[in-house]
Every structure is written in structure tokens, then in C-alpha cells.
Motif scaffolding. Structure first.
Motif, PDB file in Angstrom:
ATOM      1  N   THR A  64      16.367 -65.425  24.656  1.00  0.00           N
ATOM      2  CA  THR A  64      16.863 -66.493  23.783  1.00  0.00           C
ATOM      3  C   THR A  64      15.724 -67.403  23.335  1.00  0.00           C
ATOM      4  OG1 THR A  64      17.444 -67.924  25.659  1.00  0.00           O
ATOM      5  CG2 THR A  64      19.165 -66.469  24.817  1.00  0.00           C
ATOM      6  N   ALA A  67      12.832 -63.756  20.828  1.00  0.00           N
ATOM      7  CA  ALA A  67      13.550 -62.489  20.664  1.00  0.00           C
ATOM      8  C   ALA A  67      12.627 -61.301  20.425  1.00  0.00           C
ATOM      9  CB  ALA A  67      14.544 -62.604  19.514  1.00  0.00           C
ATOM     10  N   SER A  91      18.810 -59.325  20.632  1.00  0.00           N
ATOM     11  CA  SER A  91      19.823 -60.389  20.541  1.00  0.00           C
ATOM     12  C   SER A  91      21.075 -59.952  21.280  1.00  0.00           C
ATOM     13  CB  SER A  91      20.148 -60.707  19.081  1.00  0.00           C
ATOM     14  OG  SER A  91      20.629 -59.570  18.418  1.00  0.00           O
ATOM     15  N   GLU A  94      27.591 -60.817  20.057  1.00  0.00           N
ATOM     16  CA  GLU A  94      28.564 -61.907  20.171  1.00  0.00           C
ATOM     17  C   GLU A  94      29.919 -61.567  19.578  1.00  0.00           C
ATOM     18  OE1 GLU A  94      26.818 -65.507  18.735  1.00  0.00           O
ATOM     19  OE2 GLU A  94      25.162 -65.396  20.161  1.00  0.00           O
TER      20      GLU A  94
END
Length: 145
Positions: A64, A67, A91, A94
Motif C-alpha cells: 500500500t 505498489a 494492488s 476490492e
């Protein structure tokens, strides 16, 4: 390769991806400030990317903060070896759709730990080399120039 051939062969991008698809353990390299870390991770190739699972901790924190990552996979036998390097951006997934797609890849932790975070490496470059393994050349006598 003949015995006189160069023992190192540069792999094409497709040859590199073919080799990545044959393995399931790689090394993730992260870089935050002056700290460089390397983590063994089991992985799966997902289309044009690399997937792995992790849990909250130093690896996820470092991703985080920065990257940009390297991912390396290699393999060897008595007569041949290869190494593939993926440079890219990691990443955490999500969206529900991305997580469901990742779960379909069948990626499971090797050890009984709770790793609920899927991470995808989107490559910026993929390169590889294959090596012919053989005894070291004779050091005595005339040398080729």
C-alpha cells in the motif's frame, strides 16, 4: 541447443508466461524507503496478471505504501533451468466481481492460515531466460577469444 551454443537463451514474453503457468511458488520483492523485502508466495496466473493471497501484515502494508514490485519464479532440473521476472504494480482486489474471479482461480494457501486479501500484480514488463546446465568449461589450456 548444441554443445557449442550459448548456454543462455532469452525467452520471449509468451515463453515466459508459459513457464509462469507451470509453477505455483514465486518470490515477491517490495521496496519501501530504504527497505527491500522478499516474500515467498504461492500464486496463480490470471490472464495477463499474477494473483496471490495474503493477510494484513508487513507485506500488505508495504504494497500500500509502494505498489511497484518485482515477482520472480524459477525452476531447474539436472540439465536445464529458467528464471522469469515480472515487473509491475500490485494492488489488493476490492470489487466483489474481482474477488469472485480470483476465487475461481483456485488459489489456496499452502499453510493453514487465514489469507482473505487477494492481490493482483499487473505487469509492466515480463522477461525470462533459460539456461542449459552442464559441467564448467575446462580452465586449463588455450582459451577462445
Amino acid at each position: 541447443m548444441s554443445t557449442n551454443a550459448d548456454p543462455i537463451e532469452t525467452l520471449t514474453t509468451e515463453q515466459s508466461w508459459e513457464r509462469l503457468r507451470t509453477q505455483e511458488l514465486g518470490r515477491l520483492v517490495t521496496h519501501v524507503g530504504e527497505t527491500i523485502d522478499i516474500f515467498p508466495v504461492n500464486y496463480a496466473v490470471d490472464g495477463d496478471g499474477i494473483l496471490f493471497r495474503t493477510a494484513p501484515g508487513s507485506k500488505l502494508f508495504e504494497l500500500t505504501v509502494n505498489a511497484d514490485v518485482l515477482f520472480e519464479v524459477d525452476h531447474h532440473t539436472d540439465t536445464a533451468a529458467w528464471s522469469v521476472i515480472v515487473r509491475g504494480h500490485a494492488s489488493a482486489l476490492e470489487s466483489d466481481a474481482d474477488v469472485q474471479r480470483a476465487e475461481a482461480a483456485g488459489l489456496r494457501p499452502w499453510i493453514p492460515t487465514d489469507k482473505r486479501v487477494y492481490v493482483r500484480i499487473a505487469p509492466t514488463s515480463v522477461s525470462g531466460r533459460a539456461f542449459r546446465r552442464a559441467p564448467e568449461p575446462d580452465r586449463d589450456g588455450p582459451q577462445e577469444y
